[in-house]
Enzyme design. Sequence first.
Site, short mmCIF file in Angstrom:
data_model
loop_
_atom_site.label_atom_id
_atom_site.label_comp_id
_atom_site.label_asym_id
_atom_site.label_seq_id
_atom_site.Cartn_x
_atom_site.Cartn_y
_atom_site.Cartn_z
NE ARG A 82 -4.12 1.81 2.27
CZ ARG A 82 -4.32 2.82 3.12
NH1 ARG A 82 -3.44 3.02 4.11
NH2 ARG A 82 -5.36 3.63 3.01
CB ILE A 109 -5.88 5.68 -0.82
CG1 ILE A 109 -5.75 4.15 -0.87
CG2 ILE A 109 -5.16 6.24 0.38
CD1 ILE A 109 -4.29 3.68 -0.95
CB SER A 110 -10.93 3.15 0.62
OG SER A 110 -11.80 3.82 -0.26
CE LYS A 111 -11.53 5.06 8.26
NZ LYS A 111 -12.45 4.87 9.42
N PRO A 112 -7.85 0.47 4.58
CG PRO A 112 -5.64 -0.07 5.15
CD PRO A 112 -6.66 1.03 5.28
#
Length: 263
Positions: free
Chosen positions: A77, A103-106
């Site tokens: 990431r 960028i979205s949270k994992p």
Amino acid sequence: MATQRPGFPARLAPTVSASTPASSALRGRQPAVPPKPPVPSTPSMASDAVRARMVQKLAAQGISDARVLRAMGAVERHRFVDSALVNQAYEDTSLPIGLGQTISKPSVVARMIELLLAAPALTGKPQDRLGRVLEIGTGCGYQAAVLNHVATEVYSIERLRGLHERARTNLRHFRLATVHLMFGDGMVGYAKGAPYAGIIAAAGGEAVPEAWIEQLAVGGRIVAPTHSAKGGQALVVIDKTARGLERLILEAVHFVPLKSGVA
């Protein structure tokens, strides 16, 4: 290397939706996001251990599909964020990627992909991967890289040229022959790649566009954020069955707005 099918974009090559002439797409667009410098693979950020800790946290939060956990552990990431944010790359937080996008949270990426893989049509099937998947909103390319580990082919469309170019730069390092990036209007989907086993969206609108429903295969599933009755957003899961559509509204989420056109 995968053989390109007639009418399909070259691997990681940009296209403009048929409804938008290339010249008009280029006029008046937002300033492109300048390509970020390559992130060095420092021992602390590139090690398997730091991603393994992230995966352990995802499992503790309820992600149980081994395919999803393996995929999240395989994709670096930190290669998808600005160098100034590298130290936050494996925290469970969204991070800015330019042009007002994130960028979205994992945990959100893992949750949505796990839902995609849990379609009733796949229950009890021996296959390890989904078929062809359409991603709406490429962003920096991170989710497309994760999807590559659970799907046979990924088509990802982005409406902001600056982010489309950034994703191409980010994904070039991974040399993913089955990931195809398009520049165009995600609200109209990508009919040339249909039918899709799954469609996943990284932006939320009033409702799921009819074009996505039409391009979904029978037995396929859509996972997307939509406006909720309470005025926020909620994840919605739509299964396309031989009897019709089945919808399930899940937890509250917060995504950028789904917009039409290109910029």
